[in-house]
Scaffold this motif. Structure first.
Motif, short mmCIF file in Angstrom:
data_model
loop_
_atom_site.label_atom_id
_atom_site.label_comp_id
_atom_site.label_asym_id
_atom_site.label_seq_id
_atom_site.Cartn_x
_atom_site.Cartn_y
_atom_site.Cartn_z
N LEU A 3 -5.16 8.02 2.58
CA LEU A 3 -3.79 7.66 2.94
C LEU A 3 -2.78 8.52 2.17
O LEU A 3 -1.77 8.96 2.75
CB LEU A 3 -3.55 6.18 2.66
CG LEU A 3 -4.23 5.21 3.62
CD1 LEU A 3 -4.16 3.78 3.09
CD2 LEU A 3 -3.60 5.28 5.01
N LEU A 4 -3.03 8.75 0.89
CA LEU A 4 -2.11 9.59 0.11
C LEU A 4 -2.10 11.01 0.64
O LEU A 4 -1.04 11.65 0.72
CB LEU A 4 -2.50 9.57 -1.36
CG LEU A 4 -1.58 10.36 -2.30
CD1 LEU A 4 -0.13 9.86 -2.21
CD2 LEU A 4 -2.07 10.30 -3.74
N ASP A 35 -1.73 15.44 -12.10
CA ASP A 35 -2.57 15.27 -10.92
C ASP A 35 -2.69 13.77 -10.65
O ASP A 35 -2.38 12.94 -11.50
CB ASP A 35 -3.96 15.86 -11.14
CG ASP A 35 -3.97 17.38 -11.22
OD1 ASP A 35 -2.88 17.99 -11.11
OD2 ASP A 35 -5.06 17.93 -11.42
N SER A 36 -3.17 13.42 -9.46
CA SER A 36 -3.49 12.03 -9.15
C SER A 36 -5.00 11.89 -8.97
O SER A 36 -5.68 12.85 -8.61
CB SER A 36 -2.77 11.58 -7.89
OG SER A 36 -3.15 12.36 -6.77
N THR A 55 0.83 -1.20 0.00
CA THR A 55 0.00 0.00 0.00
C THR A 55 0.86 1.25 0.00
O THR A 55 0.65 2.17 -0.80
CB THR A 55 -0.93 0.00 1.22
OG1 THR A 55 -1.74 -1.19 1.20
CG2 THR A 55 -1.83 1.23 1.21
N ALA A 56 1.84 1.31 0.89
CA ALA A 56 2.69 2.49 0.99
C ALA A 56 3.54 2.68 -0.27
O ALA A 56 3.74 3.81 -0.73
CB ALA A 56 3.59 2.39 2.23
N ALA A 57 4.04 1.58 -0.83
CA ALA A 57 4.85 1.69 -2.05
C ALA A 57 4.03 2.21 -3.22
O ALA A 57 4.52 3.02 -4.02
CB ALA A 57 5.46 0.33 -2.40
N SER A 58 2.78 1.77 -3.32
CA SER A 58 1.93 2.24 -4.42
C SER A 58 1.72 3.74 -4.33
O SER A 58 1.66 4.44 -5.35
CB SER A 58 0.59 1.51 -4.41
OG SER A 58 -0.24 1.94 -3.34
N LEU A 59 1.62 4.27 -3.11
CA LEU A 59 1.46 5.71 -2.92
C LEU A 59 2.75 6.45 -3.23
O LEU A 59 2.74 7.54 -3.83
CB LEU A 59 1.00 6.01 -1.50
CG LEU A 59 -0.30 5.33 -1.04
CD1 LEU A 59 -0.67 5.79 0.36
CD2 LEU A 59 -1.44 5.62 -2.01
#
Length: 220
Positions: free
Chosen positions: A198-199, A187-188, A170-174
């Motif tokens: 979370l992001l 933009d995301s 999860t953290a790596a994807s962000l």
């Protein structure tokens, strides 16, 4: 404006329609296959959004092929460890793991009914183990999970690895989302409220400026 969809490499057709209505180009990463050790990691899926929408790919409305696989760089490891050490971030992660079906679906394999809707986790016992309250406050770091990945695991040690790897994915994807958006001036956007939250927490903590859109899912 152009936008990067996260945290997954595919999105629902209705989400894509909303993205195309709001943005000129929608960027997609390839499937994120993280390699923790030479013997442990996730296997990449070869499918891409352009497979189902070749016209959108040919006209440039869909842009794909951004790689986020392999061994994490030192910068990504540092970013992941910052999220894992942030109790505010960790509590939001655990809350999503408890109550958000879409968030669970990104970490656990789900069965599908005749309408191709994800209905229940195939490994419901495994999900229940990840939802135990003690994991929310258990310290984790990338190095710890890497060490566990090289061992034959069982019992609580196996559950520790599974929860830790879910955190890392999860953290790596962000982290990859932030890097790609900064590198390409994008933009995301996501249709997952939990990943959006979370992001935002990661960006606020690290003083990162990123325009982050949440696509509302209604009826699907």
């Amino acid at each position: 404006m152009n936008v990067l969809f996260y945290p997954f490499h595919l999105c629902h057709e209705r989400t894509l329609q909303q993205l195309l209505a709001d943005f000129e180009q929608v960027h997609f990463r390839d499937y994120m296959a993280l390699q923790l050790s030479p013997m442990m990691g996730t296997v990449a899926y070869p499918d891409r959004m352009g497979d189902d929408y070749p016209d959108l790919l040919n006209t440039g409305r869909i842009v794909q092929g951004h790689s986020v696989s392999g061994t994490m760089s030192a910068d990504v490891v540092t970013a992941v460890n910052q999220d894992l050490g942030d109790q505010r971030w960790r509590s939001s992660f655990h809350e999503a793991l408890l109550h958000n079906l879409q968030f669970q679906r990104g970490l656990v394999t789900f069965a599908q009914d005749s309408q191709r809707r994800s209905t229940k986790p195939v490994d419901s016992i495994g999900l229940l183990k990840l939802q135990q309250p003690e994991w929310e406050f258990t310290p984790f770091q990338v190095e710890m999970i890497k060490a566990l990945s090289g061992k034959r695991l069982s019992g609580e040690e196996h559950d520790r690895y599974e929860y830790g790897f879910a955190l890392i994915k999860t953290a790596a994807s962000l982290s990859y989302t932030i890097h790609l958006c900064q590198d390409m001036n994008l933009d995301s956007a996501t249709d997952s409220a939990s990943h959006h939250d979370l992001l935002m927490k990661t960006c606020e903590r690290n003083h990162v400026t990123l325009i982050n859109h949440l696509i509302q899912r209604e009826g699907y």
